[in-house]
Motif scaffolding. Structure first.
Motif, mmCIF file in Angstrom:
data_model
loop_
_atom_site.group_PDB
_atom_site.id
_atom_site.type_symbol
_atom_site.label_atom_id
_atom_site.label_comp_id
_atom_site.label_asym_id
_atom_site.label_seq_id
_atom_site.Cartn_x
_atom_site.Cartn_y
_atom_site.Cartn_z
ATOM 1 N N ALA A 1 39.492 -11.565 31.982
ATOM 2 C CA ALA A 1 39.308 -12.908 31.425
ATOM 3 C C ALA A 1 38.365 -13.697 32.324
ATOM 4 C CB ALA A 1 40.647 -13.627 31.315
ATOM 5 N N PRO A 2 37.548 -14.581 31.745
ATOM 6 C CA PRO A 2 36.565 -15.305 32.549
ATOM 7 C C PRO A 2 37.212 -16.342 33.468
ATOM 8 C CG PRO A 2 36.562 -16.113 30.299
ATOM 9 C CD PRO A 2 37.454 -14.906 30.318
ATOM 10 N N LYS A 3 36.434 -16.818 34.413
ATOM 11 C CA LYS A 3 36.900 -17.862 35.321
ATOM 12 C C LYS A 3 37.452 -19.041 34.519
ATOM 13 C CE LYS A 3 33.632 -16.915 39.089
ATOM 14 N NZ LYS A 3 32.474 -17.452 39.853
ATOM 15 N N GLY A 4 38.566 -19.548 34.952
ATOM 16 C CA GLY A 4 39.165 -20.698 34.290
ATOM 17 C C GLY A 4 40.036 -20.374 33.101
ATOM 18 N N ALA A 5 40.071 -19.094 32.690
ATOM 19 C CA ALA A 5 40.809 -18.744 31.469
ATOM 20 C C ALA A 5 42.303 -19.003 31.605
ATOM 21 C CB ALA A 5 40.557 -17.286 31.107
ATOM 22 N N PHE A 6 42.857 -18.744 32.780
ATOM 23 C CA PHE A 6 44.293 -18.944 32.976
ATOM 24 C C PHE A 6 44.654 -20.423 32.840
ATOM 25 C CE2 PHE A 6 47.901 -19.815 35.826
ATOM 26 C CZ PHE A 6 48.857 -18.967 35.292
ATOM 27 N N ILE A 7 43.925 -21.304 33.528
ATOM 28 C CA ILE A 7 44.192 -22.741 33.449
ATOM 29 C C ILE A 7 43.939 -23.245 32.040
ATOM 30 C CG2 ILE A 7 43.532 -25.008 34.333
ATOM 31 C CD1 ILE A 7 45.043 -23.270 36.344
ATOM 32 N N ASN A 8 42.847 -22.790 31.418
ATOM 33 C CA ASN A 8 42.556 -23.206 30.043
ATOM 34 C C ASN A 8 43.678 -22.807 29.092
ATOM 35 O OD1 ASN A 8 40.136 -24.357 30.754
ATOM 36 N ND2 ASN A 8 38.887 -22.593 30.163
ATOM 37 N N ALA A 9 44.202 -21.584 29.254
ATOM 38 C CA ALA A 9 45.277 -21.126 28.371
ATOM 39 C C ALA A 9 46.536 -21.965 28.548
ATOM 40 C CB ALA A 9 45.566 -19.653 28.628
ATOM 41 N N LEU A 10 46.822 -22.371 29.783
ATOM 42 C CA LEU A 10 47.970 -23.258 30.013
ATOM 43 C C LEU A 10 47.826 -24.561 29.246
ATOM 44 C CD1 LEU A 10 48.528 -22.833 33.869
ATOM 45 C CD2 LEU A 10 50.029 -22.018 32.043
ATOM 46 N N ASN A 11 46.574 -24.958 29.011
ATOM 47 C CA ASN A 11 46.290 -26.206 28.296
ATOM 48 C C ASN A 11 45.958 -25.986 26.829
ATOM 49 O OD1 ASN A 11 46.603 -28.008 30.560
ATOM 50 N ND2 ASN A 11 44.674 -27.187 31.365
ATOM 51 N N GLY A 12 46.242 -24.777 26.335
ATOM 52 C CA GLY A 12 46.085 -24.513 24.903
ATOM 53 C C GLY A 12 44.711 -24.069 24.466
ATOM 54 N N LYS A 13 43.799 -23.781 25.392
ATOM 55 C CA LYS A 13 42.460 -23.288 25.046
ATOM 56 C C LYS A 13 42.382 -21.828 25.472
ATOM 57 C CE LYS A 13 37.516 -24.131 25.897
ATOM 58 N NZ LYS A 13 37.157 -22.876 26.557
ATOM 59 N N PHE A 14 42.114 -20.943 24.529
ATOM 60 C CA PHE A 14 42.178 -19.502 24.792
ATOM 61 C C PHE A 14 40.767 -18.913 24.771
ATOM 62 C CE2 PHE A 14 46.157 -20.916 22.920
ATOM 63 C CZ PHE A 14 47.051 -20.508 23.898
ATOM 64 N N ASP A 15 40.228 -18.722 25.954
ATOM 65 C CA ASP A 15 38.865 -18.216 26.092
ATOM 66 C C ASP A 15 38.782 -16.763 25.636
ATOM 67 O OD1 ASP A 15 38.057 -20.621 27.272
ATOM 68 O OD2 ASP A 15 38.596 -19.915 29.274
ATOM 69 N N LYS A 16 37.624 -16.402 25.107
ATOM 70 C CA LYS A 16 37.385 -15.006 24.736
ATOM 71 C C LYS A 16 37.455 -14.127 25.972
ATOM 72 C CE LYS A 16 33.981 -11.809 22.813
ATOM 73 N NZ LYS A 16 32.579 -11.615 22.344
ATOM 74 N N ALA A 17 38.117 -12.985 25.828
ATOM 75 C CA ALA A 17 38.205 -12.027 26.928
ATOM 76 C C ALA A 17 36.823 -11.470 27.249
ATOM 77 C CB ALA A 17 39.162 -10.902 26.564
ATOM 78 N N LEU A 18 36.696 -10.878 28.419
ATOM 79 C CA LEU A 18 35.439 -10.259 28.823
ATOM 80 C C LEU A 18 35.199 -8.974 28.041
ATOM 81 C CD1 LEU A 18 35.788 -10.708 32.695
ATOM 82 C CD2 LEU A 18 34.485 -12.142 31.101
ATOM 83 N N ASP A 19 33.964 -8.731 27.672
ATOM 84 C CA ASP A 19 33.619 -7.509 26.928
ATOM 85 C C ASP A 19 32.723 -6.591 27.754
ATOM 86 O OD1 ASP A 19 31.205 -8.836 26.880
ATOM 87 O OD2 ASP A 19 30.979 -8.832 24.694
ATOM 88 N N THR A 20 32.744 -6.745 29.076
ATOM 89 C CA THR A 20 31.863 -5.954 29.930
ATOM 90 C C THR A 20 32.649 -5.001 30.823
ATOM 91 O OG1 THR A 20 31.864 -7.748 31.543
ATOM 92 C CG2 THR A 20 30.016 -7.648 29.999
ATOM 93 N N CYS A 21 31.982 -3.926 31.198
ATOM 94 C CA CYS A 21 32.462 -2.983 32.201
ATOM 95 C C CYS A 21 31.424 -2.899 33.312
ATOM 96 C CB CYS A 21 32.627 -1.575 31.623
ATOM 97 S SG CYS A 21 33.917 -1.376 30.396
#
Length: 541
Positions: A280-300
């Motif tokens: 998950a991108p930077k900030g995704a955890f905090i954003n999810a706590l606040n109801g915003k669900f960032d797109k997961a990373l699609d890279t390897c």
């Protein structure tokens, strides 16, 4: 009975015993089957044992599970008489409850050389506990209350060449220790790299990805960085470049990683590569706590850690994925399974389950390595798990993004079922191409650097140049990382020969040292045209 009839009967027996439920219908993208509608717990942690049983457990404070403790027991100081660990018998397709005293939530472990699961840490009263499980019909967990020096919660374990486990990190634990201890005076050792990679808001360096390099040092990846570490001298040997993009890949961003297959030639390994995918991108955890669900990373990111000037090579996956699991398959392909396409790890913080596994083909040219597989119908999000079985199937369990068992009125209810994914090599149309090992028998012994003659059958004519032998260490899987996972392609020269009817032989040389293959149990497979045989257990010493 003629030889050909005997061979056919042998194959029929192996199909009935090892591929139950029945072989999937013909397709090239894998198939799914439900093994058990409920195992009573949500399988957060999994380990395959050398008797073809799988230990699974979640946490002791999830609430009352749906399977009772054995023999009418109840947990100490509790009215909870339900089990939070089970043993799954692969052949019988049955489960047996086991007794855990202390909490194993978000713990770690590894299969040690004598076939025991040695498991460490957990939550609360389980912080410092070491637990051993040696499988038998009446066996149960044995707990050592103060086996660890430091509290280990979200730590990573790896078996070392001397047979001990190294236990690295944990929440607010920026050091490592060994088990078993060499003396009562042994201490933990500081690892500043874990401080340097610690995000003060969300950490993002928990459950670090750890692999044993063939030189005996450890490759450790945390957040977006990696080092090569000499644990015996407490010294960083090498620092690798930050993965391009700088995105975090460890818990709670929670991507996954594998050490790509190690090919042994004349006792040497020329190339050592690591693959890190998703997260998950930077900030995704905090954003999810606040109801915003960032797109997961699609890279390897793929890196040759053995190069003089190593650089990350980035690839784009067909499906973005967080909290997914990466497993090595017997033919050297990589299976990416489970997970979500938005949000992060944590209670209620993932969204949009990814139902389709993806197979990564490491030897294919860049741009043609990913192959999307047929989907499951079960959301397997946070706290899912998966392990490879000896017959080549992958069992999948768990998924509980709640702090208790919750089955109604939520997006993703607690999942108690156990299912199997059968990769395309188990397609019934390929049965005549699939090898079957005749000798050595299961539980064969190997010695470092010594030869091993393998006799196998294949019903269809064999391309002798497309036969190879692999050895796979069974991993401890939890929180999207399979600890101790490694696959070796053994040196066989050009030794594959036809010896009559449908019989063939191939001579391999065992790995040369514990740096390449720590002592213990492995699954050995003969692979023909990328179709693996059922495995046999071997023990290297």
């Amino acid at each position: 009975m003629t030889i050909s009839t005997s061979i056919i009967n042998h194959h029929l027996i192996f199909i009935l015993l090892l591929l139950a439920p029945p072989c999937p219908a013909a397709n090239t993208l894998g198939s799914w089957s439900i093994l058990l509608p409920s195992i009573g717990i949500s399988a957060m942690h999994m380990q395959l044992l050398p008797n073809d049983r799988v230990v699974m457990f979640d946490r002791t404070d999830f609430g009352t599970s749906q399977i009772s403790l054995p023999k009418g027991k109840c947990r100490h100081n509790s009215t909870d008489c339900s089990a939070h660990s089970v043993e799954y018998d692969v052949v019988a397709n049955s489960i047996r409850p086991l007794t855990l005293v202390t909490d194993v939530w978000c713990s770690s472990g590894a299969l040690v050389s004598d076939g025991r699961l040695t498991q460490t840490g957990g939550w609360g009263e389980g912080f410092h506990v070491v637990r051993n499980y040696k499988s038998c019909d009446e066996c149960d967990w044995q707990e050592i209350p103060n086996g660890l020096i430091q509290p280990r919660w979200y730590a990573t374990n790896h078996i070392l060449p001397d047979g001990r486990q190294i236990i690295i990190g944990g929440r607010q634990t920026f050091d490592y220790e060994f088990y078993p201890k060499m003396s009562t005076a042994e201490n933990a050792h500081s690892l500043p790299f874990l401080v340097e990679t610690n995000d003060p808001n969300v950490e993002n360096n928990l459950y670090p990805f750890v692999f044993l390099n063939p030189d005996g040092h450890l490759f450790i990846f945390a957040n977006n960085r990696a080092i090569l570490f000499d644990y015996s001298k407490n010294q960083v040997v090498r620092t690798y470049p930050i993965m391009p993009g700088g995105q975090p890949r460890n818990y709670p961003s929670t991507g996954s990683a594998v050490l790509l297959p190690l090919r042994i030639t004349k006792g040497m390994i020329d190339t050592v590569e690591v693959l890190v995918c998703g997260g998950a991108p930077k900030g995704a955890f905090i954003n999810a706590l606040n109801g915003k669900f960032d797109k997961a990373l699609d890279t390897c990111g793929r890196i040759k850690i053995s190069d003089q000037d190593p650089k990350w090579f980035m690839e784009t996956m067909p499906l973005a994925r967080v909290v997914g699991d990466m497993l090595l398959l017997p033919n050297g392909h990589v299976l990416h399974i489970n997970g979500a396409s938005a949000g992060s790890a944590g209670w209620e913080l993932g969204r949009n389950p990814v139902f389709n596994p993806v197979v990564y083909h490491p030897k294919n040219p860049a741009g043609s390595r990913f192959e999307v597989q047929n989907p499951s119908t079960k959301p397997r999000v946070y706290h899912s798990s998966a392990v490879l079985l000896r017959d080549g199937r992958v069992i999948v369990g768990g998924s509980n993004p709640h702090d208790k068992y919750v089955f109604t009125n939520v997006l993703y209810p607690t999942e108690l079922s156990l299912e199997a994914f059968s990769p395309s090599y188990l397609d019934s149309s390929l049965i005549t191409l699939r090898p079957n090992i005749i000798s050595p028998k299961n539980k064969a012994k190997m010695r470092y650097g010594k030869g091993l003659a393998i006799k196998f059958t294949v019903l269809a004519p064999v391309d002798l140049n497309l036969v190879y032998v692999t050895m796979l260490a069974p991993s401890f899987n939890t929180h999207s990382f399979s600890m101790n996972q490694r696959l070796l392609v053994l040196d066989s020269g050009n030794s594959t020969k036809w010896v009559g009817q449908s019989y063939y032989t191939v001579d391999v040389t065992a790995p040369p040292s514990g740096n390449i293959a720590p002592a213990g149990y492995y699954l050995l497979f003969v692979v023909h045209k990328e179709i693996p045989s059922p495995g046999i257990w071997v023990r290297i010493q």
